[in-house]
Motif scaffolding. Structure first.
Motif, short mmCIF file in Angstrom:
data_model
loop_
_atom_site.label_atom_id
_atom_site.label_comp_id
_atom_site.label_asym_id
_atom_site.label_seq_id
_atom_site.Cartn_x
_atom_site.Cartn_y
_atom_site.Cartn_z
N GLY A 101 -23.19 -19.31 56.59
CA GLY A 101 -22.99 -18.84 57.96
C GLY A 101 -24.09 -19.46 58.80
N ASP A 102 -24.65 -18.71 59.77
CA ASP A 102 -25.71 -19.25 60.61
C ASP A 102 -27.10 -18.76 60.19
N ALA A 103 -27.23 -18.34 58.92
CA ALA A 103 -28.56 -18.00 58.40
C ALA A 103 -29.42 -19.26 58.41
N MET B 246 -23.30 -24.07 57.02
CA MET B 246 -22.02 -24.11 57.74
C MET B 246 -21.96 -25.11 58.91
N HIS B 247 -23.00 -25.14 59.77
CA HIS B 247 -22.96 -26.04 60.93
C HIS B 247 -23.59 -27.41 60.63
N ASP B 248 -24.09 -27.62 59.42
CA ASP B 248 -24.83 -28.86 59.16
C ASP B 248 -23.91 -30.09 59.17
N LEU C 250 -20.01 -16.28 69.65
CA LEU C 250 -18.73 -16.73 70.21
C LEU C 250 -18.08 -17.92 69.49
N ASP C 251 -18.86 -18.66 68.70
CA ASP C 251 -18.26 -19.77 67.95
C ASP C 251 -17.78 -19.32 66.56
N HIS C 252 -17.83 -18.00 66.31
CA HIS C 252 -17.37 -17.45 65.03
C HIS C 252 -16.32 -16.35 65.21
N SER C 253 -16.32 -15.74 66.41
CA SER C 253 -15.50 -14.54 66.63
C SER C 253 -14.27 -14.80 67.51
N SER D 14 -19.15 -13.59 59.34
CA SER D 14 -20.60 -13.85 59.14
C SER D 14 -21.40 -13.14 60.22
N HIS D 15 -20.96 -13.28 61.46
CA HIS D 15 -21.57 -12.61 62.61
C HIS D 15 -20.64 -12.80 63.80
N LEU D 16 -21.01 -12.24 64.94
CA LEU D 16 -20.05 -12.18 66.05
C LEU D 16 -20.39 -13.10 67.22
ZN LIG Z 1 -22.61 -20.61 64.94
#
Ligand SMILES: [Zn+2]
Length: 259
Positions: free
Chosen positions: A200-202, A245-247, A108-111, A104-106
């Motif tokens: 993702g984090d959108a 995702m984070h909800d 640190l909590d995803h990569s 989704s993106h880079l």
């Molecule tokens: Zn995140």
């Protein structure tokens, strides 16, 4: 009924971070929210797909040594079995079984687990890798060069726009920039149920899908607002359920195995 070939999706747990709602959403309250860090394993006839890789396994041992000051700011909590490779084993697979990794993106909590999949093909939107290797000073704490450097020789595929990843409509990467320059969401079409759109984090919390309020720390808030609208539009067009995702409420209420 289904329009794709995805057999099953498993939401795996990768620990939590804690943030004030006002840091998650412009206009948010001072209430602290405990946010899950999910990682998704997707069973497709062509092979196993992973969507995001959570935190570096070393965060479970010493978060400050691994992340620096941002570890305390985010109140990250993670146990060793919440590392992505351990979670994959818990569900009966080996990390080597993962054929594709969708990023989704880079942040640190995803990569944090990217380096654990040297055999895989990685899909990411153009612009994200460049930025993550050399971010603006203000964004530097959110990207960990240590997570990225071991992956430099990996099979990275950079996409310019929405892409049907496996050519059968099952997994469509949706361009949703704003939180970071090359952010993406994932539309999943199953064989036997209606589609799912993972943000993702959108968005970080559900309220943003109604208010279109961006996050104060987004890379580009105007783009982030456009991406929130895009998520609404795509989900309505596709009849897709949205998973922010984070909800915390989505994590509590949505089934963690979907087929
Ligand atoms: Zn995140």
């Amino acid at each position: 009924m289904g329009q794709g070939r995805v057999i099953r999706l498993i939401a795996m747990e990768g620990g939590t971070v804690t943030m004030k709602e006002s840091h998650l959403m412009v206009g948010g309250s001072e209430r602290q929210r405990v946010l899950p860090i999910p990682m998704f394993l997707i069973e497709h006839p062509d092979g196993l797909v992973l969507f995001d890789t959570g935190c570096n396994p070393k965060v479970a041992v010493d978060p400050v040594a691994c992340w620096g000051k941002i570890a305390s700011y985010l109140g990250v909590r993670m146990s060793p079995e919440q590392a992505v490779d351990e979670q994959i084993k818990l569900h009966g697979y080996k990390p080597q079984d993962v054929k594709y990794v969708v990023v989704s993106h880079l942040h640190l909590d995803h990569s944090g687990g990217l380096a654990l999949f040297p055999q895989a093909k990685f899909f990411i939107m153009k612009g994200e890798l460049n930025y993550a290797y050399w971010p603006d000073r203000s964004a530097r704490a959110s990207f960990k060069l240590e997570d990225l450097l071991p992956t430099r020789r990996f099979d990275w595929v950079e996409l310019s726009d929405d892409t049907d990843l496996l050519g059968d409509g099952s997994l469509v990467m949706i361009k949703t920039p704003g939180h970071t320059p090359g952010h993406a969401s994932l539309l999943i079409r199953f064989a036997h149920r209606h589609p799912l759109l993972i943000t993702g984090d959108a968005a970080h919390i559900r309220a943003q899908l109604e208010s279109f309020a961006p996050m104060p720390a987004d890379f580009d808030q105007r783009l982030a607002i456009a991406s929130l609208k895009r998520i609404k539009e795509v989900s309505e067009r596709e009849g897709a359920q949205v998973w922010v995702m984070h909800d915390p409420d989505d994590w509590a209420e949505l089934p963690h195995v979907i087929a």
